[in-house]
Design a protein around this motif. Structure first.
Motif, PDB file in Angstrom:
ATOM      1  N   ARG A 172     -18.502  43.396   0.249  1.00  9.25           N
ATOM      2  CA  ARG A 172     -17.976  42.238   0.977  1.00  9.25           C
ATOM      3  C   ARG A 172     -18.316  40.942   0.256  1.00  9.25           C
ATOM      4  O   ARG A 172     -17.470  40.064   0.088  1.00  9.25           O
ATOM      5  N   GLU A 173     -19.558  40.812  -0.179  1.00 12.60           N
ATOM      6  CA  GLU A 173     -19.980  39.579  -0.842  1.00 12.60           C
ATOM      7  C   GLU A 173     -19.263  39.378  -2.175  1.00 12.60           C
ATOM      8  O   GLU A 173     -18.876  38.255  -2.504  1.00 12.60           O
ATOM      9  N   VAL A 174     -19.069  40.443  -2.932  1.00 13.48           N
ATOM     10  CA  VAL A 174     -18.313  40.330  -4.183  1.00 13.48           C
ATOM     11  C   VAL A 174     -16.904  39.838  -3.879  1.00 13.48           C
ATOM     12  O   VAL A 174     -16.397  38.920  -4.523  1.00 13.48           O
ATOM     13  N   LYS A 175     -16.277  40.406  -2.860  1.00 15.88           N
ATOM     14  CA  LYS A 175     -14.911  40.018  -2.484  1.00 15.88           C
ATOM     15  C   LYS A 175     -14.866  38.556  -2.012  1.00 15.88           C
ATOM     16  O   LYS A 175     -14.004  37.789  -2.419  1.00 15.88           O
ATOM     17  N   GLU A 176     -15.808  38.175  -1.136  1.00 16.27           N
ATOM     18  CA  GLU A 176     -15.813  36.814  -0.597  1.00 16.27           C
ATOM     19  C   GLU A 176     -16.075  35.768  -1.682  1.00 16.27           C
ATOM     20  O   GLU A 176     -15.408  34.739  -1.728  1.00 16.27           O
ATOM     21  N   GLU A 177     -17.051  36.028  -2.540  1.00 20.92           N
ATOM     22  CA  GLU A 177     -17.465  35.013  -3.506  1.00 20.92           C
ATOM     23  C   GLU A 177     -16.569  34.935  -4.739  1.00 20.92           C
ATOM     24  O   GLU A 177     -16.498  33.887  -5.378  1.00 20.92           O
ATOM     25  N   THR A 178     -15.896  36.053  -5.082  1.00 18.06           N
ATOM     26  CA  THR A 178     -15.129  36.084  -6.335  1.00 18.06           C
ATOM     27  C   THR A 178     -13.660  36.442  -6.157  1.00 18.06           C
ATOM     28  O   THR A 178     -12.890  36.329  -7.115  1.00 18.06           O
ATOM     29  N   GLY A 179     -13.274  36.947  -4.981  1.00 20.03           N
ATOM     30  CA  GLY A 179     -11.908  37.410  -4.777  1.00 20.03           C
ATOM     31  C   GLY A 179     -11.641  38.774  -5.391  1.00 20.03           C
ATOM     32  O   GLY A 179     -10.518  39.279  -5.340  1.00 20.03           O
ATOM     33  N   VAL A 180     -12.662  39.400  -5.951  1.00 24.11           N
ATOM     34  CA  VAL A 180     -12.512  40.676  -6.650  1.00 24.11           C
ATOM     35  C   VAL A 180     -12.709  41.854  -5.692  1.00 24.11           C
ATOM     36  O   VAL A 180     -13.698  41.905  -4.962  1.00 24.11           O
ATOM     37  N   THR A 181     -11.760  42.776  -5.735  1.00 25.66           N
ATOM     38  CA  THR A 181     -11.910  44.037  -5.014  1.00 25.66           C
ATOM     39  C   THR A 181     -12.528  45.022  -5.993  1.00 25.66           C
ATOM     40  O   THR A 181     -11.912  45.376  -7.002  1.00 25.66           O
ATOM     41  N   ALA A 182     -13.751  45.421  -5.718  1.00 28.45           N
ATOM     42  CA  ALA A 182     -14.486  46.311  -6.621  1.00 28.45           C
ATOM     43  C   ALA A 182     -14.810  47.625  -5.914  1.00 28.45           C
ATOM     44  O   ALA A 182     -14.670  47.733  -4.694  1.00 28.45           O
TER      45      ALA A 182
END
Length: 146
Positions: A50-60
């Protein structure tokens, strides 16, 4: 003493590492890895994604858990003891968009030798080094697929 738990990701796409540039009123400035606070009832891997998505827009997607870092900092009213759980992740594109509301001004993927020099904090450099070793091992074993 305030205890806090966060989770984050070392995200790789085509051998490059995702970093964020933060500038908070010119007091907190530098390149960091995406991470954030665990919400009530949330599992650590879910927080990291969630934090990766929120902070960077990246779906990992998570490849594996790579360890934790601990550090302490002070706020006006107390001392915060923070524990951060880190996950090795992969992305399917170079796209990233820094979260302006959290004072992230830039984001991008960098080669390991660039990323290790850009990162502001020693504990994040150690996590990046560990992630790089894991990545290389998986890649050599042909277990890392784009």
């Amino acid at each position: 003493m305030i205890e806090a738990v966060s989770c984050g990701g070392v995200v790789i796409y085509r051998g490059k590492f995702l970093l964020l540039y933060k500038n908070y009123r010119n007091r907190y400035e530098g390149w960091v890895l995406p991470k954030g606070t665990v919400e009530e009832g949330e599992q650590y891997p879910d927080t990291a994604l969630r934090e990766v998505k929120e902070e960077t827009g990246v779906t990992a997607s998570i490849v594996r858990y790579i360890g934790k870092s601990d550090y302490t900092f002070t706020v006006p009213e107390d001392t915060v003891e923070k524990e951060v759980h880190w996950y090795l992740m992969k992305s399917t594109s170079y796209f990233s968009k820094p979260q302006k509301e959290e004072y992230f001004l830039d984001s991008g993927y960098y080669k390991y030798h660039e990323a290790i020099h850009l990162l502001k904090f020693a504990n994040e450099k150690q996590i990046l080094e560990k992630a790089y070793e894991e990545y290389q091992s998986l890649y050599r074993s042909r277990l890392w697929t784009p």
